[in-house]
Design a protein around this motif. Structure first.
Motif, short mmCIF file in Angstrom:
data_model
loop_
_atom_site.label_atom_id
_atom_site.label_comp_id
_atom_site.label_asym_id
_atom_site.label_seq_id
_atom_site.Cartn_x
_atom_site.Cartn_y
_atom_site.Cartn_z
N ALA A 45 44.13 45.59 36.25
CA ALA A 45 44.60 45.51 37.64
C ALA A 45 43.46 45.39 38.58
O ALA A 45 42.49 45.87 38.47
CB ALA A 45 45.39 46.64 38.15
N VAL A 46 43.71 44.81 39.63
CA VAL A 46 42.59 44.59 40.88
C VAL A 46 43.42 44.64 42.06
O VAL A 46 44.44 44.08 41.95
CB VAL A 46 42.05 43.13 40.57
CG1 VAL A 46 41.13 42.83 41.94
CG2 VAL A 46 41.31 42.79 39.22
N ARG A 47 42.76 45.48 42.80
CA ARG A 47 43.43 45.54 44.30
C ARG A 47 42.29 45.34 45.17
O ARG A 47 41.10 45.70 44.94
CB ARG A 47 44.04 47.01 44.41
CG ARG A 47 43.15 48.16 44.38
CD ARG A 47 43.77 49.24 44.87
NE ARG A 47 43.11 50.75 44.90
CZ ARG A 47 43.63 51.88 45.38
NH1 ARG A 47 44.81 51.98 45.59
NH2 ARG A 47 42.70 52.95 45.33
N SER A 48 42.68 44.59 46.36
CA SER A 48 41.60 44.01 47.06
C SER A 48 42.16 44.14 48.40
O SER A 48 43.22 43.96 48.55
CB SER A 48 41.25 42.59 46.76
OG SER A 48 40.46 41.98 47.71
N ARG A 49 41.13 44.17 49.70
CA ARG A 49 41.63 44.33 50.99
C ARG A 49 41.38 42.82 51.57
O ARG A 49 41.91 42.46 52.54
CB ARG A 49 40.87 45.00 51.65
CG ARG A 49 40.93 46.58 51.67
CD ARG A 49 40.49 47.54 52.81
NE ARG A 49 41.04 48.71 52.90
CZ ARG A 49 40.49 49.76 52.15
NH1 ARG A 49 39.23 49.87 51.53
NH2 ARG A 49 40.78 50.91 52.26
N ASP A 50 40.89 41.85 50.57
CA ASP A 50 40.60 40.46 51.03
C ASP A 50 41.56 39.71 50.24
O ASP A 50 41.35 39.45 49.25
CB ASP A 50 39.05 39.96 50.78
CG ASP A 50 38.28 40.87 51.61
OD1 ASP A 50 38.72 41.06 52.79
OD2 ASP A 50 37.23 41.14 51.33
N ARG A 51 42.88 39.30 50.89
CA ARG A 51 43.75 38.36 50.18
C ARG A 51 43.28 36.97 50.13
O ARG A 51 42.99 36.25 51.04
CB ARG A 51 44.91 38.45 50.84
CG ARG A 51 46.11 37.70 49.87
CD ARG A 51 47.30 37.99 50.38
NE ARG A 51 48.42 36.97 49.77
CZ ARG A 51 49.50 37.31 49.95
NH1 ARG A 51 50.14 38.19 50.67
NH2 ARG A 51 50.67 36.68 49.29
N ASP A 52 42.45 36.81 48.83
CA ASP A 52 41.98 35.25 48.95
C ASP A 52 42.78 34.26 47.75
O ASP A 52 42.86 33.15 48.10
CB ASP A 52 40.53 35.69 48.32
CG ASP A 52 40.42 36.39 46.93
OD1 ASP A 52 41.45 36.90 46.52
OD2 ASP A 52 39.39 36.78 46.76
N THR A 53 43.12 34.63 46.60
CA THR A 53 43.62 33.88 45.40
C THR A 53 45.12 34.45 45.05
O THR A 53 45.14 35.69 44.84
CB THR A 53 42.70 33.68 44.51
OG1 THR A 53 42.43 34.81 43.84
CG2 THR A 53 41.57 33.12 44.94
N GLY A 54 46.02 33.66 44.76
CA GLY A 54 47.20 33.95 44.23
C GLY A 54 48.14 34.75 44.72
O GLY A 54 47.91 35.32 45.76
N THR B 92 45.96 44.91 48.45
CA THR B 92 47.20 44.59 47.61
C THR B 92 46.77 44.20 45.99
O THR B 92 45.30 44.39 45.99
CB THR B 92 47.10 42.94 48.11
OG1 THR B 92 45.74 42.26 48.03
CG2 THR B 92 47.60 42.52 49.60
N VAL B 93 47.55 44.01 45.23
CA VAL B 93 47.24 44.26 43.76
C VAL B 93 47.69 42.94 43.09
O VAL B 93 48.77 42.58 43.34
CB VAL B 93 47.85 45.55 43.37
CG1 VAL B 93 49.44 45.66 43.26
CG2 VAL B 93 47.01 45.96 42.00
N GLN B 94 46.92 42.91 41.99
CA GLN B 94 47.40 42.03 40.83
C GLN B 94 46.89 42.42 39.59
O GLN B 94 46.19 43.30 39.46
CB GLN B 94 46.41 40.66 41.12
CG GLN B 94 46.57 39.82 42.33
CD GLN B 94 45.94 38.53 42.27
OE1 GLN B 94 44.69 38.62 42.39
NE2 GLN B 94 46.45 37.41 42.07
#
Length: 468
Positions: free
Chosen positions: A332-341, A353-355
């Motif tokens: 899992a990867v969570r990020s504050r910068d929504r960049d891809t996907g 946000t999480v993928q």
């Protein structure tokens, strides 16, 4: 604002490849001259010249393809589809003409009607162009065996490019696309279609080797066919074929979107000794596991030292994975910068946000695996190129097998053109099809008679600096 003289030219200026005359704006400006358009009525129009051609580059390509054995292979493989003493246009020659037509930029079989006025193309056709009805009939002769042979031939030329690169690791990207249809073609039924809802379509599946951007697998499917268990034998066959071509030492890594979250497919890829990396479907149980996971590793921070990207391996299993005895790592990867996907918000009081991704690679770093999956996006420009300059969405007939054959011939032409560029014009290897056609294929020329029965072609030159 005046442009500095030492500023580099934009990489999009490609006239030098055709030995085009360079711009002379600065010199003319110093001379105080202004360009004026001449009066076209001052140009004398002479007699028509039927020896002219607009596809002079097909000669060099044809010489290369003949040495490679393409003509011979087409004739030997598909001659059985068209037999008898009354055959005027052999099957191998018909397919070879279609390859030339698609390389020259024709989107449909009907485009051969225009090429029938081109002196060089008619000469390459044996001096007599068949009716387009003959081509339609010949495409209708393809059966399941012939389609399999054509797909194998197409993939062989794509894998040849990968073999030349001597890859130690190869990424096999699998994706599907939608071909919208506006007729009553066989197999054209409504399916998942983001742009034309309820529009009949085809739903082909493709596979590429990412390192060389070569197509190594393709199959046309009806529009209502989704990706699932029924595609496992096809994908396994493609993986085995890639393994035979690239060797046992080459590490194969299969990347698929969320459609690859299929236990049967992941188990099959694992049995073939390859790694899989796929986007996870955000089911309720997985979302719950992500939301309650507490230990995340920070891999990136902002200017104030606050975490902006975190990764983790989630202790989660689906019941169906146990049925297949499948060991799956959930990254899992969570990020504050929504960049891809597509990403999901799970923490209302935070802007994470999480993928999630599924893989059988238990040693790779989580962040590296996530970025590796994002590189799969390179297949999207390839599909766009196939739909644009190669027009795979334009089907020629009402028959499904005939349309399947036309698709595979276009993909064969694509692989052949890319392989031709690799062999003869490696400087153009990063160019897209539209520019490659302009520079190498769509060249003006004149076909003249030489001594005896020979022909002489005078063509617009290609710069010697881009030749291998």
């Amino acid at each position: 604002m005046k442009r500095p003289k030492d500023a580099p030219s934009t990489w999009k200026v490609r006239r030098r490849a055709r030995e085009g005359k360079r711009a002379q704006g600065w010199e003319l400006q110093k001379q105080g001259r202004r360009i004026r358009r001449p009066d076209p009525s001052a140009i004398r129009i002479g007699a028509d010249d039927r020896s002219l051609t607009s596809v002079a580059g097909l000669v060099e390509f044809g010489v290369w393809a003949r040495k490679l054995g393409v003509d011979r292979e087409l004739g030997a493989t598909f001659a059985r589809l068209k037999t008898g003493h009354g055959v005027v246009y052999p099957m191998g020659m018909q397919l070879r003409l279609l390859v030339d037509a698609f390389i020259a930029g024709e989107a449909r079989v009907l485009g051969l009607e225009s090429l029938a006025a081109d002196a060089l193309f008619v000469h390459l056709a044996g001096g007599c162009m068949p009716s387009v009805d003959v081509f339609y009939d010949d495409l209708g002769r393809f059966d399941a065996t012939a389609l399999s042979q054509l797909e194998t031939m197409m993939s062989a030329h794509g894998l040849a490019r990968a073999q030349t690169a001597r890859l130690r690791s190869a990424h096999l990207d699998i994706d599907t696309t939608v071909e919208c249809l506006f007729g009553s073609q066989e197999g054209a039924v409504p399916g998942p279609n983001p742009h034309y809802h309820a529009r009949p379509s085809y739903h082909p599946i493709l596979m590429r080797v990412a390192e060389v951007d070569a197509l190594v697998g393709a199959k046309l499917r009806p529009g209502d066919t989704g990706f699932g268990d029924q595609d496992v034998p096809t994908v396994v066959g493609w993986i085995r074929r890639a393994r035979r071509a690239l060797g046992a030492r080459c590490v194969l890594r299969v990347r698929i979107d969320a459609a690859g979250d299929c236990a049967a497919l992941m188990a099959a890829v694992d049995r073939e000794g390859a790694f899989y990396l796929t986007k996870a479907k955000m089911t309720a149980d997985l979302v719950g596991a992500l939301a309650t996971h507490a230990r995340w590793r920070t891999v990136d921070v902002d200017a104030f030292g606050r975490p902006t990207r975190q990764v983790a391996t989630i202790p989660f299993r689906r019941d169906v994975w146990n049925q297949h005895e499948l060991g799956v790592r959930v990254v899992a990867v969570r990020s504050r910068d929504r960049d891809t996907g597509k990403q999901v918000y799970l923490w209302p009081d935070q802007d994470w946000t999480v993928q999630a991704f599924l893989t059988n690679d238990w040693l790779g770093d989580e962040d590296d695996l996530a970025r590796e999956y994002n590189d799969r996006a390179g297949i999207e420009p390839l599909i766009a190129e196939l739909k644009g300059p190669w027009a795979i969405g334009k089907v020629p007939t009402a028959g499904f097998d005939a349309n399947h054959a036309a698709l595979l011939i276009k993909l064969l032409a694509f692989n052949l053109l890319r392989r031709f560029v690799d062999d003869r014009y490696v400087a153009l290897a990063q160019w897209r099809t539209a520019w490659v056609r302009r520079v190498l294929i769509a060249r003006a020329g004149r076909l003249l008679r030489g001594p005896g029965r020979t022909r002489v072609l005078r063509a617009q030159p290609v710069a010697s600096s881009i030749r291998c």
